[in-house]
Design a protein around this motif. Structure first.
Motif, PDB file in Angstrom:
ATOM      1  N   GLY A 529       6.257 -11.563 -17.843  1.00  0.00           N
ATOM      2  CA  GLY A 529       4.822 -11.632 -18.095  1.00  0.00           C
ATOM      3  C   GLY A 529       3.989 -10.732 -17.216  1.00  0.00           C
ATOM      4  O   GLY A 529       2.755 -10.747 -17.301  1.00  0.00           O
ATOM      5  N   VAL A 530       4.642  -9.928 -16.362  1.00  0.00           N
ATOM      6  CA  VAL A 530       3.889  -9.079 -15.444  1.00  0.00           C
ATOM      7  C   VAL A 530       3.376  -7.845 -16.170  1.00  0.00           C
ATOM      8  O   VAL A 530       4.150  -7.112 -16.800  1.00  0.00           O
ATOM      9  N   LYS A 531       2.076  -7.613 -16.095  1.00  0.00           N
ATOM     10  CA  LYS A 531       1.466  -6.432 -16.685  1.00  0.00           C
ATOM     11  C   LYS A 531       0.845  -5.600 -15.572  1.00  0.00           C
ATOM     12  O   LYS A 531       0.167  -6.122 -14.694  1.00  0.00           O
ATOM     13  N   VAL A 532       1.085  -4.304 -15.598  1.00  0.00           N
ATOM     14  CA  VAL A 532       0.541  -3.393 -14.597  1.00  0.00           C
ATOM     15  C   VAL A 532      -0.236  -2.316 -15.327  1.00  0.00           C
ATOM     16  O   VAL A 532       0.354  -1.451 -15.983  1.00  0.00           O
ATOM     17  N   GLY A 533      -1.562  -2.365 -15.217  1.00  0.00           N
ATOM     18  CA  GLY A 533      -2.369  -1.397 -15.932  1.00  0.00           C
ATOM     19  C   GLY A 533      -2.169  -1.541 -17.421  1.00  0.00           C
ATOM     20  O   GLY A 533      -1.993  -2.631 -17.968  1.00  0.00           O
ATOM     21  N   THR A 534      -2.183  -0.403 -18.109  1.00  0.00           N
ATOM     22  CA  THR A 534      -2.050  -0.439 -19.564  1.00  0.00           C
ATOM     23  C   THR A 534      -0.613  -0.270 -20.024  1.00  0.00           C
ATOM     24  O   THR A 534      -0.271  -0.676 -21.138  1.00  0.00           O
ATOM     25  N   ASP A 535       0.243   0.324 -19.194  1.00  0.00           N
ATOM     26  CA  ASP A 535       1.610   0.574 -19.643  1.00  0.00           C
ATOM     27  C   ASP A 535       2.641   0.279 -18.565  1.00  0.00           C
ATOM     28  O   ASP A 535       3.814   0.631 -18.710  1.00  0.00           O
ATOM     29  N   GLY A 536       2.240  -0.355 -17.480  1.00  0.00           N
ATOM     30  CA  GLY A 536       3.176  -0.640 -16.410  1.00  0.00           C
ATOM     31  C   GLY A 536       3.937  -1.931 -16.633  1.00  0.00           C
ATOM     32  O   GLY A 536       3.578  -2.754 -17.477  1.00  0.00           O
ATOM     33  N   PHE A 537       5.004  -2.107 -15.876  1.00  0.00           N
ATOM     34  CA  PHE A 537       5.836  -3.294 -16.014  1.00  0.00           C
ATOM     35  C   PHE A 537       6.556  -3.530 -14.694  1.00  0.00           C
ATOM     36  O   PHE A 537       6.454  -2.741 -13.751  1.00  0.00           O
ATOM     37  N   ALA A 538       7.281  -4.641 -14.641  1.00  0.00           N
ATOM     38  CA  ALA A 538       8.074  -4.982 -13.465  1.00  0.00           C
ATOM     39  C   ALA A 538       9.524  -5.135 -13.887  1.00  0.00           C
ATOM     40  O   ALA A 538       9.827  -5.512 -15.024  1.00  0.00           O
ATOM     41  N   PHE A 539      10.444  -4.806 -12.970  1.00  0.00           N
ATOM     42  CA  PHE A 539      11.856  -5.041 -13.232  1.00  0.00           C
ATOM     43  C   PHE A 539      12.547  -5.350 -11.912  1.00  0.00           C
ATOM     44  O   PHE A 539      11.959  -5.210 -10.833  1.00  0.00           O
ATOM     45  N   ALA A 540      13.781  -5.820 -12.009  1.00  0.00           N
ATOM     46  CA  ALA A 540      14.526  -6.234 -10.819  1.00  0.00           C
ATOM     47  C   ALA A 540      15.944  -5.715 -10.884  1.00  0.00           C
ATOM     48  O   ALA A 540      16.551  -5.637 -11.959  1.00  0.00           O
ATOM     49  N   VAL A 541      16.469  -5.354  -9.702  1.00  0.00           N
ATOM     50  CA  VAL A 541      17.859  -4.921  -9.567  1.00  0.00           C
ATOM     51  C   VAL A 541      18.567  -5.920  -8.659  1.00  0.00           C
ATOM     52  O   VAL A 541      18.085  -6.220  -7.559  1.00  0.00           O
ATOM     53  N   ASN A 595      17.666 -11.825  -3.040  1.00  0.00           N
ATOM     54  CA  ASN A 595      18.659 -11.539  -4.083  1.00  0.00           C
ATOM     55  C   ASN A 595      18.392 -10.276  -4.882  1.00  0.00           C
ATOM     56  O   ASN A 595      19.296  -9.781  -5.560  1.00  0.00           O
ATOM     57  N   TYR A 596      17.147  -9.763  -4.811  1.00  0.00           N
ATOM     58  CA  TYR A 596      16.786  -8.672  -5.709  1.00  0.00           C
ATOM     59  C   TYR A 596      15.997  -7.578  -4.987  1.00  0.00           C
ATOM     60  O   TYR A 596      15.388  -7.810  -3.936  1.00  0.00           O
ATOM     61  N   TYR A 597      16.032  -6.396  -5.615  1.00  0.00           N
ATOM     62  CA  TYR A 597      15.043  -5.363  -5.338  1.00  0.00           C
ATOM     63  C   TYR A 597      14.044  -5.424  -6.496  1.00  0.00           C
ATOM     64  O   TYR A 597      14.413  -5.200  -7.646  1.00  0.00           O
ATOM     65  N   LEU A 598      12.814  -5.764  -6.169  1.00  0.00           N
ATOM     66  CA  LEU A 598      11.787  -5.869  -7.203  1.00  0.00           C
ATOM     67  C   LEU A 598      11.009  -4.559  -7.285  1.00  0.00           C
ATOM     68  O   LEU A 598      10.693  -3.948  -6.260  1.00  0.00           O
ATOM     69  N   TYR A 599      10.665  -4.147  -8.485  1.00  0.00           N
ATOM     70  CA  TYR A 599       9.922  -2.905  -8.697  1.00  0.00           C
ATOM     71  C   TYR A 599       8.750  -3.162  -9.640  1.00  0.00           C
ATOM     72  O   TYR A 599       8.876  -3.890 -10.621  1.00  0.00           O
ATOM     73  N   VAL A 600       7.634  -2.560  -9.304  1.00  0.00           N
ATOM     74  CA  VAL A 600       6.509  -2.464 -10.231  1.00  0.00           C
ATOM     75  C   VAL A 600       6.372  -0.993 -10.568  1.00  0.00           C
ATOM     76  O   VAL A 600       6.210  -0.157  -9.669  1.00  0.00           O
ATOM     77  N   ALA A 601       6.461  -0.665 -11.829  1.00  0.00           N
ATOM     78  CA  ALA A 601       6.526   0.735 -12.237  1.00  0.00           C
ATOM     79  C   ALA A 601       5.568   1.002 -13.385  1.00  0.00           C
ATOM     80  O   ALA A 601       5.202   0.101 -14.138  1.00  0.00           O
ATOM     81  N   GLY A 602       5.182   2.249 -13.494  1.00  0.00           N
ATOM     82  CA  GLY A 602       4.316   2.671 -14.599  1.00  0.00           C
ATOM     83  C   GLY A 602       4.392   4.169 -14.766  1.00  0.00           C
ATOM     84  O   GLY A 602       4.750   4.906 -13.844  1.00  0.00           O
ATOM     85  N   THR A 603       4.083   4.636 -15.942  1.00  0.00           N
ATOM     86  CA  THR A 603       4.014   6.066 -16.186  1.00  0.00           C
ATOM     87  C   THR A 603       2.741   6.607 -15.544  1.00  0.00           C
ATOM     88  O   THR A 603       1.898   5.843 -15.073  1.00  0.00           O
ATOM     89  N   GLU A 604       2.629   7.920 -15.500  1.00  0.00           N
ATOM     90  CA  GLU A 604       1.426   8.505 -14.924  1.00  0.00           C
ATOM     91  C   GLU A 604       0.216   8.049 -15.720  1.00  0.00           C
ATOM     92  O   GLU A 604       0.113   8.274 -16.922  1.00  0.00           O
ATOM     93  N   GLY A 605      -0.691   7.409 -15.013  1.00  0.00           N
ATOM     94  CA  GLY A 605      -1.854   6.844 -15.672  1.00  0.00           C
ATOM     95  C   GLY A 605      -2.896   7.884 -16.021  1.00  0.00           C
ATOM     96  O   GLY A 605      -2.699   9.095 -15.848  1.00  0.00           O
TER      97      GLY A 605
END
Length: 1024
Positions: A529-541, A595-605
């Motif tokens: 459910g994580v939203k970052v800006g208009t096209d960003g997202f979160a993921f975990a490794v 347990n994880y590496y969390l990332y918040v990522a997005g394309t160039e805004g």
């Protein structure tokens, strides 16, 4: 300054101010518009998701309420079961208190059909159960089913309870009284408006709040003191509360950019503080404006300085070219064009740099805040999962204790039918009764002939503790050994009359609700459910195997991150830079959990996409302004070229012309003047010196501004600003824009501190003696080089160089240098010191050893010097020593000539007085002289006199040759005898030291002597 120049200066100042205003308004408008567009898109995205989030929250609230009510309905029904199954039930207060403790409820009461309380555990504030508000409880007499919850509140007694009833018989019912604080806390945590809105953020510090559409009270706000207050009284205009509106609002004195969404009867307002936009925008606009101001200032002031010098010296017709009715000033035009071009390119570079820094910093700060929020969410989720598991265990432990209580008091109920009835009452799947040997004796399940295992690895082994004195065992949910389905087992010990362990009761439950609850706090559910800006997202490794624990693209789940574009250096805490996943580039920030590496990522805004257009618009405005300024400077109306040059100032005498390798002739300060501890007065400076001073002032202002901004960053920008983010060092180490910016900031701080200390030392040296001044100068030099070394070391660390390893390997490096690279390093260091110390510059005339020439190039390893014959001598920097810098205002060429002792010195001096002025006419390279300087020495066979002329250093060698020739011709004209040199053959040492010309002269002299002696002998023979 003439009136015409004053008018032009005023016009230039007006144009500069107007240009700054246009640039400031344009930049501010563009930056604000771009930021607002970005925030608007993000608010629209949040608004589109909000309705779904609220619906899910309402569903969660309903589910939590149903589950909570079922628990207490079951408790009420279990009391009714005991009353109807001979388990020692009595309608007494004592028995109700016992049930109250057993069931872990606030109160247990027996109430008749009329609402009269027959028995109760505690004297809570009396309720009138006969009133219509409790009619829902009396439905148990009609249908025999447990009643729905009835909630009653007595605000005057601070009493708020929820009631549940179950039928005992036709005339009485059992009523459970429970404070619903736990329920409403659960709703507040998982299903309330606040639980939804608190996880929504916009930009860096934006948030969402809710206002009631009925009375305009604030239902939720991150600041708890605003919750319940009137939004209209807080400053919001009711006309702005319109679905889909995007506008500026003011709440509690803070200006906000808001997006309004109306859902049901509430307004949900996404808000971004104006300070979020202005802080970053003002830094970006301020830097670009300062660079633009500096460029204009340098160009305008240089033009004014040159025009003032022209007025003072008198205009030179050759400096101007007619262009229609105007005159083009070639001197100003050429240099102003170069300065304008360089300044224009500088503005483009700085604009693009600042736009990039602004965009990436904004995205980095937002990403870091998002990832920190996710960490907080995960921590809360993990705590919630532990709480849910514990709560779930406690609830079902209570059910198991109730079952044990019933079986212990009436063992006859341990039959399949009664156990099934009990399971239905307790709302569980199965009830098991084991004897003291661990053998199953009764159950309502399909399992029969079951005995507890003796193998510690088996699931049932754990329950042997109940036969050894342990009161209860709550086993973690796990796959059942027999069916394979997820199940949870809880056991409570049974005791005989003497208090010894006599078996145990076990219940089996299917923890579906717990599974659902726990699933909602898993990493995939949290990040989904994580939203970052208009096209960003979160993921975990996953840290254990570097696989994707969650990614929006399901195809990557469980796949190794390194095999899909990520690198080892990106799998760490605090990474903030670009990453590539399946050939797609994202800008991401990371955070490490257990347990994880969390990332918040997005394309160039949008901010990044608009860098080039914004830079081009900025450059276009700057170009138009610079062209106007150039035209005003380089062109003028027709005027008279009259005027008398004034005497040169001391500054002009200290400035000389040197010829550069490119063929240009430029002015430079004489070598001796460079080390004079005395600055020029402003009126003594040339235009070049003045513009250099202006540039230094502007650079000093910028350095000081950065210093102040760094030192007082929190007070000026706030702790959460982009400026603070850059200084915090939370970005990825490497050669990136953040590292470069941090290096510039640190260099400004270091230079400011070093300059202040050196100024203090200079002031201190003025009041100390010679020894004190020597020490102060030495300390100042140490500070200068220490600062440079420190800056290099720190900047290397910022760009990702492991300086610890670098220092540790210094010993190995020195050994390697001693074997093969010692001379190379020595040359490089010597070259750096030549430049830093300012021993000489390109264009200077120097003498190194016996080689004299003009410095053509100071390279990394070598220095190139050109002599008068265009020969280039290449000297290694480490071999450049004992340098004589001959770059000076004027030099002197001398000619030493000897006259025989028999000549009249007075006659020679009279001849020189008459003829020397004519020599000056014949030799145009002479600036002043020739001068007769008297007798230099009395030689063995001559009186040596000296003639000196003043000239440029570049003309000295040739002029000495020409002067020797003129003196020889002059002495021949007046028959002044010049003696032969005293070099004879019987003096071999002196002969060997003589030059070839002197040897030839000596040979000729000896031959003449021999001939003279021979002639003299012949004459004597004839006389005899």
């Amino acid at each position: 300054m003439s009136r015409k120049l004053k008018v032009k200066t005023a016009i230039l100042i007006v144009v500069a101010v107007a240009s700054l205003a246009v640039m400031a308004v344009s930049l501010t408008t563009m930056q604000s518009s771009l930021s607002l567009d970005s925030y608007t898109d993000e608010m629209k995205q949040e608004a589109s998701d909000l309705k779904t989030l609220l619906a899910e929250a309402n569903e969660e609230t309903e589910q939590n309420t149903v589950t909570y009510d079922e628990i207490y309905q079951s408790k009420a029904e279990s009391v009714a079961f005991m009353a109807n199954n001979n388990v020692g039930f009595e309608a007494t207060d004592a028995k109700m208190a016992e049930y109250c403790e057993l069931l872990d409820v606030d109160n247990v009461m027996v109430v008749d059909r009329d609402g009269t309380i027959v028995a109760r555990a505690y004297n809570s504030p009396p309720q009138n159960f006969s009133s219509s508000r409790f009619n829902q409880l009396r439905t148990v007499f009609d249908d025999g089913e447990p009643s729905a919850a009835v909630e009653a509140e007595l605000p005057e007694q601070d009493w708020w309870d929820r009631y549940y009833a179950a039928r005992i018989d036709d005339s009485t019912m059992v009523v459970i009284e429970q404070n619903p604080e736990e329920l409403y806390q659960l709703i507040a945590d998982t299903g309330s408006t606040a639980s939804v809105l608190k996880n929504i953020s916009i930009g860096q510090h934006g948030y969402m709040f809710a206002v009631s559409g009925r009375d305009y009270l604030i239902e939720y706000h991150p600041l708890s003191n605003l919750v319940g207050s009137d939004a209209l009284d807080g400053g919001i205009d009711v006309t702005d509360l319109e679905d889909g509106a995007f506008t500026w609002m003011t709440l509690d004195g803070e200006k906000l950019y808001c997006g309004v969404s109306k859902i049901d009867d509430a307004y949900y307002i996404a808000a971004v503080p104006e300070s979020d936009m202005t802080a970053s925008r003002n830094v970006t606009v301020g830097v670009i404006l300062f660079v633009f101001f500096a460029v204009m200032t340098i160009i305008i002031t240089y033009g004014i300085f040159v025009m003032r010098e022209d007025e003072r010296r008198g205009h030179d017709f050759e400096d101007y070219s007619p262009v229609g009715p105007l005159r083009y000033n070639k001197t100003i035009g050429k240099k102003a064009a170069v300065l304008s071009l360089v300044g224009f390119l500088g503005i483009l570079v700085i604009s693009f740099y600042m736009q990039t820094l602004f965009a990436l910093s904004s995205e980095s700060v937002a990403n870091n805040e998002r990832v920190n929020e996710i960490e907080g969410t995960i921590q809360r989720a993990e705590a919630r999962a532990d709480e849910l598991t514990a709560q779930y265990g406690e609830r079902y432990l209570s059910k198991c204790e109730t079952a044990a209580y019933i079986i212990e008091r009436n063992p006859a109920l341990a039959t399949r039918d009664k156990l099934q009835e009990l399971a239905d009452v307790l709302q569980i799947k199965s009830v098991f009764v084991f004897d003291a040997a661990g053998t199953l004796t009764a159950t309502n399940s399909t399992y029969t002939n079951f005995v507890l295992s003796d193998d510690p690895t088996d699931q049932s082994y754990e329950f042997r503790q109940l036969l050894q004195g342990v009161e209860y065992v709550v086993q973690e949910p796990q796959a059942d050994e027999i069916s394979g389905e997820m199940a949870q087992y809880i056991g409570v010990a049974l005791y005989d009359a003497e208090g010894g362990a006599d078996g145990f009761v076990q219940i089996g439950i299917r923890p579906t609700r717990l599974e659902n609850l726990l699933a909602s706090v898993q990493i995939e559910s949290i990040l989904d459910g994580v939203k970052v800006g208009t096209d960003g997202f979160a993921f975990a490794v996953d840290k254990a195997d570097n696989t994707f624990a969650y990614f929006p693209d399901d195809r990557l789940l469980g796949k190794e991150a390194l095999a899909h574009g990520m690198t080892e250096s990106q799998l760490k805490d605090g990474y903030c830079d670009y990453i590539t996943i399946d050939s797609k580039q994202y800008y991401a920030s990371s955070l490490e959990t257990d347990n994880y590496y969390l990332y918040v990522a997005g394309t160039e805004g949008e901010l990044m996409e608009e860098r080039v257009p914004l830079t081009l618009i900025t450059g276009g405005i700057a170009l138009a302004c610079l062209v106007i300024i150039f035209l005003l400077l380089a062109f003028d109306r027709e005027f008279s070229f009259a005027g008398k040059p004034k005497n040169g100032t001391d500054a002009e005498q200290r400035m000389i012309d040197v010829k550069m390798p490119s063929g240009r002739t430029i002015k430079t300060e004489s070598a001796a003047s460079r080390w004079i501890n005395r600055s020029f007065k402003w009126n003594e400076k040339t235009a070049e010196q003045k513009i250099l001073s202006v540039a230094q002032w502007l650079a000093a202002i910028s350095v000081l501004a950065v210093f102040i901004a760094v030192v007082f960053q929190d007070r000026i920008f706030g702790s959460g600003s982009i400026f603070s983010y850059i200084l915090s060092g939370e970005w990825q180490r490497g050669l990136n824009i953040f590292a470069i910016t941090a290096c510039i900031m640190f260099a400004c701080v270091a230079m400011t501190v070093a300059t202040i200390v050196q100024k203090l030392l200079r002031l201190l040296s003025g009041v100390l003696g010679a020894r004190g001044e020597t020490v102060c100068r030495l300390v100042g030099s140490f500070i200068k080089y220490g600062t440079i070394i420190g800056m290099l070391y720190y900047c290397l660390a910022l760009i990702g160089v492991d300086t610890t390893t670098l220092l540790a390997s210094a010993g190995i490096l020195s050994i390697a240098i001693s074997f093969g690279a010692k001379e190379l390093v020595s040359d490089i260091l010597s070259g750096l010191f030549i430049i830093f110390e300012g021993e000489f510059r390109v264009g200077d005339i120097i003498m190194v050893g016996d080689w004299r020439g003009t410095v053509v190039e100071i390279g990394v390893r070598t220095t190139k010097i050109e002599d008068g014959s265009k020969n280039i001598k290449v000297i290694r920097n480490s071999n450049v020593s004992d340098v004589i810098n001959m770059t000076k205002q004027s030099s002197y060429a001398s000619c030493d000539v000897g006259i025989e002792y028999g000549e009249s010195l007075e006659r020679v001096e009279n001849i020189l007085a008459q003829e020397l002025p004519f020599i000056r006419k014949r030799l145009p390279a002479i600036q002043d002289g020739p001068f007769y300087k008297g007798v230099v020495s009395l030689g063995d066979n001559s009186v040596n006199i000296r003639i000196v002329v003043q000239c440029d250093e570049s003309d000295r060698i040739q002029l000495e040759r020409d002067l020797n020739r003129e003196m020889k011709l002059l002495f021949d004209k007046y028959d002044i005898s010049i003696p032969y040199p005293q070099v004879v053959l019987n003096q071999p040492v002196e002969y060997r030291k003589a030059t070839e010309a002197e040897k030839r002269t000596a040979d000729l002299f000896n031959e003449e002597q021999k001939n003279a002696a021979k002639d003299l002998g012949n004459e004597e023979d004839e006389e005899r």
